[in-house]
Structure formats: structure tokens, C-alpha cells
Design an enzyme around this catalytic site. Structure first.
Site, mmCIF file in Angstrom:
data_model
loop_
_atom_site.group_PDB
_atom_site.id
_atom_site.type_symbol
_atom_site.label_atom_id
_atom_site.label_comp_id
_atom_site.label_asym_id
_atom_site.label_seq_id
_atom_site.Cartn_x
_atom_site.Cartn_y
_atom_site.Cartn_z
ATOM 1 N N TYR A 9 0.697 -1.232 -0.007
ATOM 2 C CA TYR A 9 0.166 -0.201 -0.050
ATOM 3 C C TYR A 9 0.815 1.258 0.247
ATOM 4 O O TYR A 9 0.438 2.322 -0.127
ATOM 5 C CB TYR A 9 -0.940 -0.051 1.107
ATOM 6 C CG TYR A 9 -2.018 -1.025 1.034
ATOM 7 C CD1 TYR A 9 -1.598 -2.463 1.091
ATOM 8 C CD2 TYR A 9 -3.249 -0.695 0.845
ATOM 9 C CE1 TYR A 9 -2.558 -3.312 1.077
ATOM 10 C CE2 TYR A 9 -4.261 -1.803 0.664
ATOM 11 C CZ TYR A 9 -3.809 -3.054 0.758
ATOM 12 O OH TYR A 9 -4.831 -4.043 0.470
ATOM 13 N N ASP A 52 -2.105 -18.188 5.382
ATOM 14 C CA ASP A 52 -3.009 -18.724 4.597
ATOM 15 C C ASP A 52 -3.562 -19.795 5.570
ATOM 16 O O ASP A 52 -4.907 -20.019 5.493
ATOM 17 C CB ASP A 52 -2.298 -19.585 3.352
ATOM 18 C CG ASP A 52 -0.811 -20.015 3.572
ATOM 19 O OD1 ASP A 52 -0.397 -19.376 4.542
ATOM 20 O OD2 ASP A 52 -0.576 -21.044 2.613
ATOM 21 N N ASP A 63 -6.050 -6.626 5.268
ATOM 22 C CA ASP A 63 -7.234 -5.903 4.364
ATOM 23 C C ASP A 63 -8.094 -7.064 4.177
ATOM 24 O O ASP A 63 -9.243 -7.060 4.134
ATOM 25 C CB ASP A 63 -6.406 -5.316 3.038
ATOM 26 C CG ASP A 63 -7.574 -4.519 2.409
ATOM 27 O OD1 ASP A 63 -8.863 -4.309 2.958
ATOM 28 O OD2 ASP A 63 -7.369 -4.088 1.257
ATOM 29 N N LYS A 112 3.563 -14.181 5.858
ATOM 30 C CA LYS A 112 3.780 -15.074 4.833
ATOM 31 C C LYS A 112 5.504 -15.270 4.878
ATOM 32 O O LYS A 112 6.020 -15.272 3.871
ATOM 33 C CB LYS A 112 3.162 -14.746 3.491
ATOM 34 C CG LYS A 112 3.240 -15.511 2.275
ATOM 35 C CD LYS A 112 2.435 -16.978 2.764
ATOM 36 C CE LYS A 112 2.461 -17.776 1.448
ATOM 37 N NZ LYS A 112 1.822 -18.896 1.652
#
Ligand code: NAP
Length: 488
Positions: A135, A215, A239, A182
Site C-alpha cells: 500500500y 493462509d 485488508d 507469509k
């Protein structure tokens, strides 16, 4: 003689009605706050679509910025970024302007809002880093067919968001914080959040700290959401999973948020302007009202906040007045009827649903120095030159080896879309015209200086089109770059 009573000075809040359903939701929150008698007064300002249309490219006029700078607190409706009126979202502009680095998104099971999870007691908060990551919006077309977006994660940004998550847990009496990243794939960027979390968690021994791969976090949120209390995560991950968590408790109509910085806090619903419901008096204002409740707690108005939260719970529990998103828009109550019902229920308490005890969040104060992390020792062990070329890996490799022959570096490998393709490994890579060409110093203790880099670049540029450079650093003996897939 008794001293005459002087009421406490009301806290000034910047009120931005916003676009689409924004004004209807914000007016509902304003009415409820006034009805509860909270110690708040308003300074109304504009941002969003109407401002873009006036030709103000940021969507946020100067007097709105000045108002927030003065009041330090804003309650806002959603803002649209109309196509053709500016590229940057006015929301993101506001978040970045005031360095509101933490996006706090709580969800809890609500009475009368039936979901597949009803009865399981979901009550969790996503703490999303709010200004960094993808972002930062730094994008480049590197070739006509290959785009790049920089994922920037700073140690300082991670330290702030992780500390905020632990402090929020303490303030809300929560006992477990998960960090979702991640880091298994993005060892340096996402890994920085994981490492910071592991370091900072030692300062909060009373709180259980657990890392989870993002995940699996999404999977666990759908499978067993009640195991989570606080989840701290990077901007993009946050988000996505915070929209997921809002769906667990009934959807965006019930998902509030706070954008928290050390100087300014901006409160808003997670949802957007939902244009198809605008001006119809049918929208569920709860998310904005809940955001206003978060704002009241931020302002220290704990009693007023608890009263409104109880009134929302009682209204939903009674189930007599429910909005269209819960019972269907053909049967739903109007926004104004629902608002009136909440106002009528101020002072009542739900028997079954509790309101947490809150304390003020101790906002992390960390060293403001731009070079928050300093290396005692550093060197450059090589350079990645990114080249646009339609040659084959073999042709490009041979050419670059030849060009580097008389320089301080040698070509180590070439990768395409992250996979090593030269010297060949047998990988079946579908190559595009964007090559990362890694040159390294043969001397394992050497330090590649700029002059040597310019010399190499000049030779490469004499035969190839380059578009991007990355130095390969080592800080305090730690490698500061990753290997390509297949690189040894
Ligand atoms: P959206 O406005 O959030 O609406 C998506 C859907 O969510 C709606 O169609 C509706 O679902 C549901 N929804 C939204 N608000 C609701 C509420 N209060 N109560 C019940 N359901 C609600 O998302 P969008 O359509 O993608 O975006 C519209 C505009 O808003 C865009 O210009 C976007 O850029 C902007 N936006 C602004 C913000 C912000 O200001 N923070 C955030 C997100 C988007 P159903 O259709 O199923 O009824």
C-alpha cells in the site's frame, strides 16, 4: 461558598460525512452520541467524491487536513475515489497524512444476527499495519509487459504495530496474540514482522504469543474462529482477513474500525459507500455507530461508549427493529427507525451479551530516528541488474559474461520471474522479457564500490536495455537479499 459547577470542555471531533451511504450512517452515529450525552462536539468537514469534483486531486481539502491536525480525532463516512478525478484514494491519503499506522478491526458475535457461527462466541480483533507494505503504492512498469509493486516493510513499522497489538490486548483484557505472516515465502519483508513479533512478545509474558502462516490463518478463521483473540498482520494480509472476519459475524454492516496513530486517530466503518443503497434510508448504520463507540473510548468517554454498545446489543437482541442486510431489504427497518431504536434503548443492558471492560491503550513510543536500525558493519557483495531483452537465457548469459569479463564482478546467474534460468537448471520457465542478472564479487570479503558498479553498468548498457538496479548488501554479516528459485 460552593464553587459553581463548570461542565468539562467538550472534546472537538472532525466529522466527515463521506459519500454514498456515508452521510446516513454518520448522522445516525452523531444522533446517538448526542442522545447519550457524550462530552463531544463536532467540526464538520468534507472529503471524497465532491472534493475530487472540485478539482482537488487528493480528495482531501486543506481545511479538512487543518481540522484533523487541530482536533486529532475524526469520525468519517466512506469515501469514493471517482474514476477520472485522481489516482490516489482519499482514504489512503488521510491514513498516510496522519501516520495512522494501526488499523484496528474488531468483530464479535452479535445477538439476533444469525450466521453459521452463531453460538461459538467469536470475539476477535485484527490489528492491520496501515501505511506500509504494497500500500506504499510504489509501482512501475519495468517493461511494456511487466509491472512491479514495491513491498516495503520497515523494522520500525513492525515494532509499532506489534507493540500496538500487545498494548491493545492488555487494554482489552485479552490473553492471546497471533502474528499472521507469509514469512515462509517472503523471508525478509514478512519475516521482519515475524522476527519483531518474536522479540517484542518477550516483553509481554502474560500474553500467549503465537505465529501463524497467513493462509493457514484464513483456513483456521473459517474452521475455528473462536481460537483467535488478536491477530496482528501486514497491510495486505490484514485488508483481506478483516473482510473475512466481518463476514463471520454478519457482514460489513457490523464491522467497525479505528485508524490509530501516535498523534491522530480516525474512526470509520470497514465498508465503503455502497452506492446502490445511498439516500434510500435502508442502510445498516451499526458499523459506523460501533466505530463511534471506539472513538468515545479513545477519547476516554468509557461510560458513554459502554451505554451505546449495550443499546446496540439490546436492540439486536430484541429483534423488533432490524435492518435489511439482516432480514432482507423488503422487510428491513429504515436506517432512521433502527437509529431511534438504539436511542430508545440507551440505559438498558443485555442480559446475555457482555460488554468488555476497557482501559486506555498505552500507545507505543519508539525512537523517532529515521535510522531506527543501525548496522555497525556493512558491505555490498554484488549487484542485480534488471534487463529488458528478447534474447534467450543462453544468449543473454554469454553476452553478460563477456561484458563482465574485465570488471571486478562475475555473472553468477540470471533469473526470470524469480526462477534461475542461466546457467540452465532444466526448469521449464515461461520466460518474459524481464531478466534479473546477478553479478557478484569473487572475493568473499570484498566490498563493491559505486565506481565499480557504474563501470559494470556502462558496459552492460552498451549492449542491453537495463531498467532497474539493486545492490546486494550484507549488514553485520547477515545476507540482505534472497536467492532465486534454483540458485545455490
Ligand atoms: P462497499 O461499499 O463496502 O459495498 C459492498 C457491499 O457490502 C454492498 O453492496 C453490501 O452488500 C455490503 N455493505 C456495505 N456496507 C454495508 C452496510 N452498512 N450494511 C450492510 N451491508 C453493507 O464496497 P464497494 O461497492 O466495493 O465500494 C464502493 C465504494 O466505496 C468504492 O468507491 C470504494 O472505493 C469505496 N470504499 C471506501 C472505503 C472507505 O472509505 N474506507 C472502503 C471500501 C470501499 P450487498 O450488496 O450484499 O447488500
Amino acid at each position: 461558598m460552593t464553587t459553581p459547577f463548570t461542565p468539562p470542555e467538550k472534546k472537538l471531533v472532525t466529522l466527515i460525512p463521506g459519500d454514498g451511504v456515508g452521510p446516513e450512517c454518520v448522522r445516525a452515529a452523531q444522533r446517538i452520541i448526542e442522545a447519550v450525552g457524550a462530552n463531544v462536539r463536532w467540526e464538520e468537514r468534507q472529503a471524497g467524491a465532491s472534493v475530487f469534483r472540485q478539482g482537488i486531486a487528493s480528495g482531501v481539502p486543506q481545511d479538512t487536513i487543518e481540522s484533523i491536525r487541530r482536533t486529532r480525532v475524526a469520525l468519517k463516512g466512506p469515501l469514493e475515489t471517482p474514476v477520472g478525478f485522481g489516482e490516489k484514494s482519499a482514504n489512503v491519503t488521510l491514513r498516510k497524512l496522519f501516520e495512522t499506522y494501526g488499523n484496528i478491526r474488531p468483530v464479535r458475535e452479535l445477538p439476533g444476527v444469525a450466521t453459521p457461527y452463531s453460538g461459538r462466541g467469536i470475539d476477535l480483533v485484527v490489528v492491520r499495519e496501515n501505511v506500509e507494505d504494497l500500500y506504499a503504492g510504489i509501482e512501475h512498469m519495468q517493461t511494456p509487459g511487466v509491472a512491479q509493486c514495491l513491498k516495503l516493510i520497515s523494522s520500525k513499522g513492525c515494532e509499532k504495530i506489534v507493540r500496538l497489538a500487545f498494548e491493545l490486548a492488555l487494554a482489552e483484557g485479552r490473553t492471546r496474540v497471533h502474528c499472521a505472516t507469509k514469512s515462509n515465502i517472503m523471508k525478509l519483508t514478512e519475516g521482519t514482522l515475524k522476527r519483531t513479533f518474536e522479540k517484542v512478545s518477550r516483553e509481554y509474558p502474560g500474553i500467549e504469543a503465537q505465529h501463524i502462516i497467513i493462509d493457514n490463518c484464513a483456513h483456521q478463521l473459517v474452521k475455528k474462529p473462536e481460537q483467535f483473540e488478536v491477530i496482528v498482520t501486514t497491510n495486505m494480509n490484514g485488508d483481506i482477513i478483516s473482510d473475512l472476519t466481518s463476514a463471520l459475524v454478519g457482514g460489513l454492516g457490523f464491522a467497525p474500525s479505528a485508524n490509530i496513530g501516535n498523534e491522530v486517530a480516525i474512526f470509520e466503518a470497514v465498508h465503503g459507500s455502497a452506492p446502490k443503497y445511498a439516500d434510500k434510508n435502508v442502510i445498516n448504520p451499526t458499523a459506523v455507530v460501533q466505530s463511534a463507540v471506539m472513538m468515545l473510548r479513545h477519547l476516554g468517554e468509557f461510560e458513554a461508549a459502554a451505554k451505546i454498545e449495550h443499546a446496540i446489543l439490546v436492540t439486536l437482541e430484541d429483534g423488533k427493529v432490524r435492518t435489511g442486510d439482516v432480514v432482507g431489504y423488503d422487510k428491513g427497518a429504515s436506517t432512521s427507525a433502527f437509529t431511534e431504536a438504539i436511542i430508545a434503548n440507551l440505559g438498558r443492558r443485555s442480559g446475555r451479551y457482555q460488554v468488555r471492560a476497557y482501559k486506555p491503550i498505552a500507545l507505543p513510543k519508539i525512537d523517532p530516528a529515521p535510522d531506527f536500525v543501525k548496522a555497525k558493519d556493512r558491505r555490498v557483495v554484488g549487484i542485480d541488474i534488471f534487463i529488458e531483452s528478447s534474447l534467450s537465457p543462453e544468449e543473454l548469459g554469454k553476452s553478460l559474461e563477456h561484458l563482465a569479463a574485465e570488471t571486478a564482478t562475475k555473472l553468477k546467474m540470471i533469473s526470470n520471474r524469480g526462477t534461475k534460468v542461466y546457467p540452465t537448471t532444466g526448469a521449464m520457465t515461461d520466460c518474459v522479457d524481464h531478466w534479473r542478472c546477478r553479478f557478484i564479487l569473487p572475493d568473499p570479503k570484498g566490498d563493491l564500490d559505486d565506481l565499480a558498479i557504474f563501470g559494470l553498468l556502462q558496459r552492460v548498457a552498451s549492449q542491453h536495455r537495463w531498467m532497474h538496479l539493486e545492490k546486494l548488501p550484507e549488514f553485520d554479516g547477515e545476507t540482505g537479499f534472497t536467492r532465486a528459485q534454483g540458485e545455490d
